[in-house]
Design a protein around this motif. Structure first.
Motif, PDB file in Angstrom:
ATOM      1  N   ILE A  89      37.567  36.977  73.650  1.00  0.00           N
ATOM      2  CA  ILE A  89      36.972  38.185  73.746  1.00  0.00           C
ATOM      3  C   ILE A  89      38.022  39.326  73.438  1.00  0.00           C
ATOM      4  CG2 ILE A  89      35.241  37.544  75.618  1.00  0.00           C
ATOM      5  CD1 ILE A  89      36.940  38.653  77.787  1.00  0.00           C
ATOM      6  N   ALA A  90      39.237  38.774  73.255  1.00  0.00           N
ATOM      7  CA  ALA A  90      40.361  39.547  72.853  1.00  0.00           C
ATOM      8  C   ALA A  90      40.049  40.628  71.669  1.00  0.00           C
ATOM      9  CB  ALA A  90      41.711  38.884  72.617  1.00  0.00           C
ATOM     10  N   ASP A  91      40.246  41.982  71.774  1.00  0.00           N
ATOM     11  CA  ASP A  91      40.143  42.713  70.819  1.00  0.00           C
ATOM     12  C   ASP A  91      41.446  42.918  70.169  1.00  0.00           C
ATOM     13  OD1 ASP A  91      41.679  44.698  72.056  1.00  0.00           O
ATOM     14  OD2 ASP A  91      40.213  45.720  72.971  1.00  0.00           O
ATOM     15  N   GLU A  92      41.409  43.496  68.810  1.00  0.00           N
ATOM     16  CA  GLU A  92      42.466  43.903  67.924  1.00  0.00           C
ATOM     17  C   GLU A  92      43.679  44.323  68.701  1.00  0.00           C
ATOM     18  OE1 GLU A  92      45.012  43.704  64.533  1.00  0.00           O
ATOM     19  OE2 GLU A  92      42.709  42.788  65.029  1.00  0.00           O
ATOM     20  N   ARG A  93      43.590  45.466  69.792  1.00  0.00           N
ATOM     21  CA  ARG A  93      44.584  45.801  70.386  1.00  0.00           C
ATOM     22  C   ARG A  93      45.386  44.784  71.263  1.00  0.00           C
ATOM     23  NH1 ARG A  93      45.198  47.216  75.462  1.00  0.00           N
ATOM     24  NH2 ARG A  93      43.145  47.000  75.868  1.00  0.00           N
ATOM     25  N   GLN A  94      44.550  44.092  72.081  1.00  0.00           N
ATOM     26  CA  GLN A  94      45.000  42.853  72.686  1.00  0.00           C
ATOM     27  C   GLN A  94      45.718  41.879  71.864  1.00  0.00           C
ATOM     28  OE1 GLN A  94      41.275  42.209  74.772  1.00  0.00           O
ATOM     29  NE2 GLN A  94      42.242  42.615  76.727  1.00  0.00           N
ATOM     30  N   LEU A  95      45.463  41.728  70.604  1.00  0.00           N
ATOM     31  CA  LEU A  95      45.876  40.523  69.960  1.00  0.00           C
ATOM     32  C   LEU A  95      47.247  41.066  69.351  1.00  0.00           C
ATOM     33  CD1 LEU A  95      42.823  38.921  68.026  1.00  0.00           C
ATOM     34  CD2 LEU A  95      44.111  38.205  70.023  1.00  0.00           C
ATOM     35  N   ARG A  96      47.898  42.405  69.552  1.00  0.00           N
ATOM     36  CA  ARG A  96      48.896  42.613  68.884  1.00  0.00           C
ATOM     37  C   ARG A  96      49.824  43.300  70.355  1.00  0.00           C
ATOM     38  NH1 ARG A  96      49.562  41.278  64.208  1.00  0.00           N
ATOM     39  NH2 ARG A  96      51.751  42.068  64.153  1.00  0.00           N
ATOM     40  N   PRO A  97      50.103  42.769  71.420  1.00  0.00           N
ATOM     41  CA  PRO A  97      50.809  43.476  72.322  1.00  0.00           C
ATOM     42  C   PRO A  97      52.012  43.260  72.289  1.00  0.00           C
ATOM     43  CG  PRO A  97      50.107  41.309  72.917  1.00  0.00           C
ATOM     44  CD  PRO A  97      49.440  41.420  71.663  1.00  0.00           C
ATOM     45  N   GLU A  98      52.762  43.926  73.321  1.00  0.00           N
ATOM     46  CA  GLU A  98      54.337  43.690  73.142  1.00  0.00           C
ATOM     47  C   GLU A  98      54.787  42.352  73.373  1.00  0.00           C
ATOM     48  OE1 GLU A  98      56.464  45.913  71.962  1.00  0.00           O
ATOM     49  OE2 GLU A  98      54.605  47.215  71.472  1.00  0.00           O
ATOM     50  N   ILE A  99      55.954  41.841  73.207  1.00  0.00           N
ATOM     51  CA  ILE A  99      56.447  40.485  73.665  1.00  0.00           C
ATOM     52  C   ILE A  99      56.497  40.557  75.114  1.00  0.00           C
ATOM     53  CG2 ILE A  99      58.328  39.217  73.552  1.00  0.00           C
ATOM     54  CD1 ILE A  99      59.197  40.245  70.607  1.00  0.00           C
ATOM     55  N   ALA A 100      55.819  39.500  75.587  1.00  0.00           N
ATOM     56  CA  ALA A 100      55.716  39.771  77.179  1.00  0.00           C
ATOM     57  C   ALA A 100      56.933  38.978  77.936  1.00  0.00           C
ATOM     58  CB  ALA A 100      54.265  39.150  77.483  1.00  0.00           C
ATOM     59  N   VAL A 101      57.670  38.232  77.124  1.00  0.00           N
ATOM     60  CA  VAL A 101      58.830  37.580  78.063  1.00  0.00           C
ATOM     61  C   VAL A 101      60.070  37.660  77.402  1.00  0.00           C
ATOM     62  CG1 VAL A 101      57.515  35.652  78.334  1.00  0.00           C
ATOM     63  CG2 VAL A 101      58.639  35.552  76.291  1.00  0.00           C
ATOM     64  N   SER A 102      61.209  37.295  77.928  1.00  0.00           N
ATOM     65  CA  SER A 102      62.563  37.609  77.632  1.00  0.00           C
ATOM     66  C   SER A 102      62.723  36.955  76.126  1.00  0.00           C
ATOM     67  CB  SER A 102      63.690  36.749  78.478  1.00  0.00           C
ATOM     68  OG  SER A 102      64.804  36.563  77.810  1.00  0.00           O
ATOM     69  N   PRO A 103      63.320  37.617  75.233  1.00  0.00           N
ATOM     70  CA  PRO A 103      63.664  37.064  74.017  1.00  0.00           C
ATOM     71  C   PRO A 103      64.318  35.801  73.940  1.00  0.00           C
ATOM     72  CG  PRO A 103      64.550  39.589  74.066  1.00  0.00           C
ATOM     73  CD  PRO A 103      64.125  39.153  75.546  1.00  0.00           C
ATOM     74  N   ALA A 104      64.937  35.432  74.942  1.00  0.00           N
ATOM     75  CA  ALA A 104      65.559  34.231  74.820  1.00  0.00           C
ATOM     76  C   ALA A 104      64.667  32.968  74.963  1.00  0.00           C
ATOM     77  CB  ALA A 104      66.517  33.957  76.206  1.00  0.00           C
ATOM     78  N   LEU A 105      63.258  33.269  75.628  1.00  0.00           N
ATOM     79  CA  LEU A 105      62.187  32.385  76.022  1.00  0.00           C
ATOM     80  C   LEU A 105      61.249  32.695  74.913  1.00  0.00           C
ATOM     81  CD1 LEU A 105      62.014  32.414  80.012  1.00  0.00           C
ATOM     82  CD2 LEU A 105      63.603  30.855  78.290  1.00  0.00           C
ATOM     83  N   ALA A 106      61.055  33.889  74.137  1.00  0.00           N
ATOM     84  CA  ALA A 106      60.181  34.069  73.319  1.00  0.00           C
ATOM     85  C   ALA A 106      60.019  33.167  72.310  1.00  0.00           C
ATOM     86  CB  ALA A 106      60.276  35.614  72.853  1.00  0.00           C
ATOM     87  N   SER A 107      58.681  32.785  71.852  1.00  0.00           N
ATOM     88  CA  SER A 107      58.589  32.092  70.650  1.00  0.00           C
ATOM     89  C   SER A 107      59.020  32.792  69.239  1.00  0.00           C
ATOM     90  CB  SER A 107      57.229  31.503  70.191  1.00  0.00           C
ATOM     91  OG  SER A 107      56.342  32.653  69.984  1.00  0.00           O
ATOM     92  N   ILE A 108      59.326  32.018  68.108  1.00  0.00           N
ATOM     93  CA  ILE A 108      59.639  32.533  67.134  1.00  0.00           C
ATOM     94  C   ILE A 108      58.856  33.424  66.483  1.00  0.00           C
ATOM     95  CG2 ILE A 108      60.237  31.923  64.504  1.00  0.00           C
ATOM     96  CD1 ILE A 108      61.350  29.446  65.658  1.00  0.00           C
ATOM     97  N   ASN A 109      57.218  33.108  66.576  1.00  0.00           N
ATOM     98  CA  ASN A 109      56.181  33.789  66.219  1.00  0.00           C
ATOM     99  C   ASN A 109      56.096  35.297  66.771  1.00  0.00           C
ATOM    100  OD1 ASN A 109      53.406  34.258  65.287  1.00  0.00           O
ATOM    101  ND2 ASN A 109      53.058  34.344  67.339  1.00  0.00           N
ATOM    102  N   SER A 110      56.239  35.481  68.341  1.00  0.00           N
ATOM    103  CA  SER A 110      56.425  36.569  68.977  1.00  0.00           C
ATOM    104  C   SER A 110      57.451  37.383  68.641  1.00  0.00           C
ATOM    105  CB  SER A 110      56.406  36.030  70.371  1.00  0.00           C
ATOM    106  OG  SER A 110      55.529  35.345  71.092  1.00  0.00           O
ATOM    107  N   LEU A 111      58.554  36.905  68.230  1.00  0.00           N
ATOM    108  CA  LEU A 111      59.531  37.779  67.877  1.00  0.00           C
ATOM    109  C   LEU A 111      59.576  38.369  66.595  1.00  0.00           C
ATOM    110  CD1 LEU A 111      62.577  35.271  69.073  1.00  0.00           C
ATOM    111  CD2 LEU A 111      61.983  37.601  70.018  1.00  0.00           C
ATOM    112  N   GLU A 112      58.735  37.549  65.745  1.00  0.00           N
ATOM    113  CA  GLU A 112      58.728  38.069  64.262  1.00  0.00           C
ATOM    114  C   GLU A 112      57.520  38.813  63.795  1.00  0.00           C
ATOM    115  OE1 GLU A 112      61.248  34.439  61.742  1.00  0.00           O
ATOM    116  OE2 GLU A 112      59.034  34.328  61.993  1.00  0.00           O
ATOM    117  N   ASN A 113      56.545  38.681  64.936  1.00  0.00           N
ATOM    118  CA  ASN A 113      55.076  39.320  64.533  1.00  0.00           C
ATOM    119  C   ASN A 113      54.822  40.280  65.724  1.00  0.00           C
ATOM    120  OD1 ASN A 113      54.275  37.932  62.165  1.00  0.00           O
ATOM    121  ND2 ASN A 113      54.502  35.998  63.361  1.00  0.00           N
ATOM    122  N   ARG A 114      55.822  40.808  66.288  1.00  0.00           N
ATOM    123  CA  ARG A 114      55.619  41.866  67.435  1.00  0.00           C
ATOM    124  C   ARG A 114      54.597  41.576  68.500  1.00  0.00           C
ATOM    125  NH1 ARG A 114      53.227  46.626  64.005  1.00  0.00           N
ATOM    126  NH2 ARG A 114      52.413  44.767  62.887  1.00  0.00           N
TER     127      ARG A 114
END
Length: 271
Positions: A89-114
């Motif tokens: 049910i996520a809308d466009e705004r929810q599908l592009r949130p800020e990175i929600a974890v530490s950069p050390a733990l974030a996925s490559i996708n999260s880091l590269e795609n906001r």
């Protein structure tokens, strides 16, 4: 800032007060076997959240995985659903949130795609978390003992997962995760040889990044693709959109998502 202060700040920044659930955070586990089992079962939980309910957790860290021994069995609870998303049910705004974890733990996708979420971000964060704990120690006492044995101002490759811009960190992670040999020399090598976290992290990494049909994490140019002998692989890679002159093979993981998830589950200890 010394290594101890740098590490304490990293863990303190993600500390949660565990009131509702009587248990210990995996960041303060008594032993690595417990930590390894907790991370393995957290992997099962995040995959079940997606496959059964279309939910992405998006808050993986060492303080959001708690454990409790009940009748000699380890029970796991995942906390920290503040940034979770229901993909159904996520809308466009929810599908592009800020990175929600530490950069050390974030996925490559999260880091590269906001922060644009995918079902493989939480599993990748668990690989990163296992790597982190396996190197620096599972609790404050272990971290202090590990650091005491290091030379002054050491440079460990994994420390670059928490330095610089998100683009810098994503690039370093691509380098460290490019091949099993790279992951071994940059990450696994720094874990204790007999640590149960080491085979767990290695198996999860292989399942997530080296599954047939994934073709690794290294950004590819058309010239590098042309050198690949298998015509089917070349065709699959050439079908990926070109962005800034390169093609991202991680995109192909989503075409084999069901098999990839089964592969990850098959890599985990069965107890």
């Amino acid at each position: 800032m010394g290594v101890q202060g740098w590490l304490d700040g990293h863990f303190r920044a993600h500390k949660r007060i565990l009131i509702e659930y009587p248990g210990e955070a995996v960041s303060e586990a008594d032993n690595e076997q417990t930590a390894a089992l907790a991370i393995a079962r957290a992997m099962v939980i995040v995959l079940a959240l997606y496959t059964r309910m279309n939910i992405l957790h998006r808050g993986i860290d060492a303080n959001n995985i708690t454990y409790l021994m009940v009748g000699g069995r380890l029970q796991i609870k995942l906390l920290g659903f503040n940034n979770s998303i229901d993909m159904a049910i996520a809308d466009e705004r929810q599908l592009r949130p800020e990175i929600a974890v530490s950069p050390a733990l974030a996925s490559i996708n999260s880091l590269e795609n906001r922060g644009a979420p995918t079902p493989l971000d939480d599993p990748e964060s668990l690989v990163n978390l296992g790597s982190w704990l396996g190197i620096f120690g599972i609790n404050k006492a272990e971290r202090a003992a590990y650091i005491a044995g290091l030379p002054k101002n050491p440079h460990l490759p994994i420390m670059d997962w928490n330095r610089g811009t998100t683009a810098d960190i994503a690039g370093r992670k691509r380098d460290h995760l490019a091949t099993l040999e790279a992951f071994d020399t940059k990450i696994l090598l720094y874990m204790r040889e007999n640590s149960p976290l080491r085979p767990l992290v290695e198996n999860m990494y292989i399942a997530l990044f080296l599954h047939p049909g994934c073709y690794g994490v290294t950004l590819l140019t058309d010239n590098s693709i042309a050198r690949i002998e298998d015509g089917n692989i070349r065709a699959a890679l050439l079908a990926i959109p070109v962005i800034n002159g390169t093609r991202n093979p991680l995109i192909l993981r989503h075409a084999v998502l069901v098999a990839l998830i089964a592969n990850i589950l098959g890599s985990l200890p069965q107890h």
